[in-house]
Design an enzyme around this catalytic site. Structure first.
Site, PDB file in Angstrom:
ATOM      1  N   LYS A   1       2.202  -2.679   6.736  1.00 36.69           N
ATOM      2  CA  LYS A   1       2.772  -3.724   5.056  1.00 36.69           C
ATOM      3  C   LYS A   1       3.648  -3.015   4.708  1.00 36.69           C
ATOM      4  O   LYS A   1       4.031  -3.477   4.594  1.00 36.69           O
ATOM      5  CB  LYS A   1       1.234  -2.343   4.291  1.00 36.69           C
ATOM      6  CG  LYS A   1       0.034  -2.412   3.841  1.00 36.69           C
ATOM      7  CD  LYS A   1       0.566  -4.188   3.590  1.00 36.69           C
ATOM      8  CE  LYS A   1      -1.255  -4.477   2.757  1.00 36.69           C
ATOM      9  NZ  LYS A   1      -1.952  -5.739   2.578  1.00 36.69           N
TER      10      LYS A   1
ATOM     11  N   SER B   1       1.007  -1.119   0.053  1.00 35.78           N
ATOM     12  CA  SER B   1       0.449  -0.076  -0.079  1.00 35.78           C
ATOM     13  C   SER B   1       0.672   1.752   0.042  1.00 35.78           C
ATOM     14  O   SER B   1       1.829   1.151   0.493  1.00 35.78           O
ATOM     15  CB  SER B   1      -0.654  -0.066   1.580  1.00 35.78           C
ATOM     16  OG  SER B   1      -1.494   1.687   1.303  1.00 35.78           O
TER      17      SER B   1
ATOM     18  N   TYR C   1      -1.817  -0.178  10.003  1.00 31.89           N
ATOM     19  CA  TYR C   1      -1.745  -0.090   8.720  1.00 31.89           C
ATOM     20  C   TYR C   1      -1.287  -0.041   7.714  1.00 31.89           C
ATOM     21  O   TYR C   1      -0.536  -1.108   7.243  1.00 31.89           O
ATOM     22  CB  TYR C   1      -3.482   0.125   8.720  1.00 31.89           C
ATOM     23  CG  TYR C   1      -3.589  -0.367   6.659  1.00 31.89           C
ATOM     24  CD1 TYR C   1      -3.550  -1.603   6.590  1.00 31.89           C
ATOM     25  CD2 TYR C   1      -3.403   0.738   5.586  1.00 31.89           C
ATOM     26  CE1 TYR C   1      -3.876  -2.040   4.946  1.00 31.89           C
ATOM     27  CE2 TYR C   1      -3.252   0.134   4.407  1.00 31.89           C
ATOM     28  CZ  TYR C   1      -4.021  -0.838   3.601  1.00 31.89           C
ATOM     29  OH  TYR C   1      -2.799  -1.562   2.483  1.00 31.89           O
TER      30      TYR C   1
END
Length: 320
Positions: A145, A117, A141
């Protein structure tokens, strides 16, 4: 000889499954259906229901279906919510990736394409992001990643795992009329729902240093994204060496106002968006460069903004 797609019943994963099948790469889907939809798995594609945290299940799936590579799309993808659920986010995205890599090593699977991402960059100082832009994730998040990319890197050093990570910003549109974005947090489904409910969508700030005063962001069509996942898998199958990571970016981006104008045109629902105050931390413009992916992974923007919106709207209506 097949490719396991973790999260293959989800919005992005289901498009990747179709792209792999179109390349003759024989996809196998593994998904726990926590956010995926079983009907997104095409007829004839093997479907294993379960979690990437279950190593014995992963090993059985790899063995029973002759898996030789993995496209790892499964994960907890809600950046904003991850701030409230950090432990869950790390369990799904970090522990889950580590367990998957353990299962792959145990079964001798040596190639993986990782769905990463642009959240790994956080809010960059530059308006145009390249793969070399400093990494400064701002949510669990984004951090998870980036750690996933490190796990692939370190496993590559340890075992010779061949890998690449694909980073992207906002994924929209639909490549098939029966596949739609069901996320409760993404812009397109939120705007569609507001319009269907007779509400007025909001723009947060119209005084940014951009041509029309609204934020500019990178939006890419999910089917274009899927093509590059399949291209990466094909090149790993061929034994080619790829970059550790690629940005799948538009290179120029679109503004929030342009999106709203396209929404009105595609839906046939005329509206003037409500202008709300700026949200803290929203930069004027963030757009990713996709030059390396264009060189190596058949990456290109094949869809206009109106085509992105129209395809998403038609899929949303079909799902109603």
């Amino acid at each position: 000889m097949s490719w396991l797609v973790t999260g293959g019943a989800g919005y992005i994963g289901s498009h990747v499954v179709r792209a792999l099948a179109a390349e003759g790469l024989d996809p196998v889907v593994l998904d726990d259906l926590s956010s995926g939809i079983a009907s997104f798995v095409p007829e004839g594609v093997p479907f294993v229901r379960g979690t990437i945290l279950d190593q014995p299940l992963l090993e059985r799936a790899i063995d029973e279906h002759g898996v030789t590579g993995v496209v790892h799309v499964a994960g907890y993808k809600y950046a904003g919510v991850s701030v409230q659920r950090p432990l869950h986010t790390y369990e799904q995205n970090v522990t889950g990736t580590a367990v998957l890599l353990q299962a792959m090593a145990a079964q001798g699977v040596d190639r993986i394409v990782f769905s990463s991402s642009a959240a790994v960059y956080g809010t960059p100082d530059t308006e145009t992001v390249t793969e070399g832009t400093p990494k400064s994730p701002e949510s669990p998040y984004g951090e998870s990643k980036l750690i996933g990319e490190w796990l692939l890197r370190d496993q590559g050093v340890a075992t010779g795992l061949r890998h690449t990570s694909l980073r992207y910003f906002n994924v929209v549109g639909s490549g098939e009329p029966d596949l739609y974005d069901a996320s409760p947090h993404n812009l397109f489904p939120l705007v569609f729902q507001a319009l269907l409910d007779g509400k007025t969508p909001k723009i947060f700030g119209d005084d940014y240093a951009t041509p029309d005063g609204t934020c500019v962001r990178d939006y890419v069509h999910v089917a274009d994204l899927a093509v590059s996942h399949a291209a990466a898998a094909r090149r790993l199958d061929a034994g080619d060496t790829l970059e550790a990571a690629y940005n799948l970016g538009s290179g120029d981006g679109v503004s929030v106002k342009q999106i709203m104008d396209a929404m009105a045109q595609a839906t046939g629902i005329a509206f003037d968006p409500e202008v709300a105050p700026r949200r803290p931390g929203d930069p004027d413009r963030i757009v990713a460069e996709g030059v390396l992916a264009g060189r190596d992974l058949d990456w290109q923007m094949r869809h206009t903004l109106l085509e992105m919106v129209s395809s998403a709207w038609e899929a949303r209506k079909a799902a109603a």
